[in-house]
Design a protein around this motif. Structure first.
Motif, short mmCIF file in Angstrom:
data_model
loop_
_atom_site.label_atom_id
_atom_site.label_comp_id
_atom_site.label_asym_id
_atom_site.label_seq_id
_atom_site.Cartn_x
_atom_site.Cartn_y
_atom_site.Cartn_z
N SER A 199 0.84 -1.19 0.00
CA SER A 199 0.00 0.00 0.00
C SER A 199 0.88 1.25 0.00
O SER A 199 1.85 1.34 0.76
CB SER A 199 -0.91 -0.01 1.24
OG SER A 199 -1.73 1.13 1.27
N PRO A 238 0.42 5.06 0.59
CA PRO A 238 -0.53 6.08 1.04
C PRO A 238 -0.29 7.48 0.49
O PRO A 238 -1.21 8.29 0.46
CB PRO A 238 -0.36 6.06 2.56
CG PRO A 238 1.02 5.54 2.78
CD PRO A 238 1.27 4.56 1.68
N PHE A 239 0.93 7.78 0.06
CA PHE A 239 1.23 9.14 -0.39
C PHE A 239 1.57 9.21 -1.88
O PHE A 239 0.98 9.97 -2.63
CB PHE A 239 2.37 9.73 0.44
CG PHE A 239 2.09 9.74 1.91
CD1 PHE A 239 1.01 10.45 2.43
CD2 PHE A 239 2.89 9.03 2.79
CE1 PHE A 239 0.73 10.45 3.79
CE2 PHE A 239 2.63 9.03 4.16
CZ PHE A 239 1.54 9.73 4.66
N THR A 240 2.54 8.41 -2.29
CA THR A 240 3.00 8.47 -3.68
C THR A 240 3.20 7.07 -4.24
O THR A 240 3.83 6.23 -3.59
CB THR A 240 4.34 9.23 -3.78
OG1 THR A 240 4.17 10.55 -3.26
CG2 THR A 240 4.81 9.32 -5.23
N ALA A 293 -5.38 4.78 -6.51
CA ALA A 293 -5.99 5.40 -5.34
C ALA A 293 -7.37 5.96 -5.67
O ALA A 293 -7.62 6.43 -6.78
CB ALA A 293 -5.09 6.50 -4.81
N GLY A 302 -9.17 8.56 -3.61
CA GLY A 302 -9.24 9.46 -2.47
C GLY A 302 -8.23 9.08 -1.40
O GLY A 302 -7.45 8.14 -1.54
N VAL A 303 -8.27 9.79 -0.29
CA VAL A 303 -7.28 9.58 0.77
C VAL A 303 -7.54 8.30 1.56
O VAL A 303 -6.65 7.78 2.22
CB VAL A 303 -7.27 10.79 1.74
CG1 VAL A 303 -6.78 12.03 1.03
CG2 VAL A 303 -8.66 11.03 2.34
N LEU A 304 -8.77 7.78 1.51
CA LEU A 304 -9.09 6.59 2.29
C LEU A 304 -8.71 5.29 1.59
O LEU A 304 -8.63 4.24 2.23
CB LEU A 304 -10.59 6.58 2.62
CG LEU A 304 -11.10 7.74 3.47
CD1 LEU A 304 -12.59 7.61 3.73
CD2 LEU A 304 -10.34 7.81 4.80
N GLN A 305 -8.48 5.34 0.29
CA GLN A 305 -8.09 4.15 -0.46
C GLN A 305 -6.83 4.46 -1.26
O GLN A 305 -6.89 4.95 -2.38
CB GLN A 305 -9.22 3.70 -1.40
CG GLN A 305 -10.42 3.12 -0.68
CD GLN A 305 -11.43 2.51 -1.65
OE1 GLN A 305 -11.55 2.92 -2.79
NE2 GLN A 305 -12.14 1.50 -1.18
N PRO A 306 -5.66 4.18 -0.68
CA PRO A 306 -4.40 4.49 -1.36
C PRO A 306 -4.12 3.54 -2.51
O PRO A 306 -4.81 2.53 -2.69
CB PRO A 306 -3.36 4.31 -0.24
CG PRO A 306 -3.98 3.28 0.66
CD PRO A 306 -5.45 3.58 0.64
N ASP A 307 -3.12 3.87 -3.30
CA ASP A 307 -2.67 2.96 -4.37
C ASP A 307 -2.21 1.65 -3.73
O ASP A 307 -1.51 1.66 -2.70
CB ASP A 307 -1.50 3.57 -5.13
CG ASP A 307 -1.89 4.80 -5.92
OD1 ASP A 307 -2.25 4.66 -7.09
OD2 ASP A 307 -1.81 5.91 -5.34
#
Length: 226
Positions: free
Chosen positions: A59, A61-63, A106, A108-113
């Motif tokens: 996962s 979360p940012f990039t 991703a 949105g913020v709740l489901q990252p790549d």
């Protein structure tokens, strides 16, 4: 640069003057037939199969590094056969064992790549599924070292939750992939369902991975979803 792989070169043999055909995964736009059904626990006829699924999920979360999925799909080519490439998935075999590599962008913020590697087998033969996915996990770990400081987490998704079709399966920490199986322990309780026990063979590989799947930032991270 690892942007393409040869389609018609036998492993370990020269082409002997034949025309070489190359595939560039970054240009693939179609979906992989049947891969989604396989991940959801059904066979090609739409029937549920009685097998345990192994799924390792990375996962970001940012990039998510640009081109990572395409690069990775090239890196694993030497490990797989009979592959079918899609825009977001690869369905292939390691010997006779099926593997699916999936990238989920991703939302949105709740489901990252996320980038996941999955296989399945019956519980007595689950070692074959580990044997199939472990080299792919190690290839990804090596590739991710090209992005120092990249923040990501690694988890082993609960096989029991996956079998139930849970949209939010419990995730055991990826550090367990590089640790030996605990002695004298046959099962682990799934925190999502206290009455459900997961065989340790579905969480710990038979042999710990050579390279730890977690970046230094993630060492010591507690279980997700607890």
């Amino acid at each position: 640069m690892g942007l393409c792989y040869c389609l018609n070169k036998p492993k370990g043999k020269p082409l002997n003057g034949s025309t070489a055909w190359y595939k560039f995964p970054c240009y693939v736009q179609n979906d992989v037939p049947h891969a989604e059904a396989w991940i959801n626990g059904t066979n090609l006829a739409g029937q549920s199969f009685v097998a345990e699924q192994l799924q390792i999920e990375y996962s970001f979360p940012f990039t998510f590094p640009p081109g990572l999925f395409a690069r990775y799909s090239v890196q694993i080519n030497s490990h797989v056969v009979h592959r079918s490439d899609g825009k977001l998935q690869i369905f292939a075999y390691r010997g006779k064992v099926p593997v699916v590599v999936s990238y989920r962008p991703a939302k949105g913020v709740l489901q990252p790549d996320t980038l996941s590697i999955a296989s399945h087998a019956s519980l007595p033969n689950i070692w074959t599924a580990w044997q199939a996915i472990t080299p792919l996990v190690e290839e990804l770990n090596v590739l991710l070292q090209e992005w120092p400081g990249l923040h990501y987490t690694v988890h082993i998704l609960c096989s029991k939750c996956l079998k139930r079709g849970s949209p939010n399966p419990h995730a055991f920490p990826g550090e367990l992939l590089s640790q030996p199986r605990p002695e004298g322990v046959a099962e682990i309780i799934c925190p999502k369902n206290g009455s459900e026990r997961v065989n340790v063979a579905l969480v710990y590989p038979p042999t710990p991975t050579v390279i730890s799947p977690c970046s230094k930032k993630n060492v010591g991270e507690k279980h997700r979803n607890q």
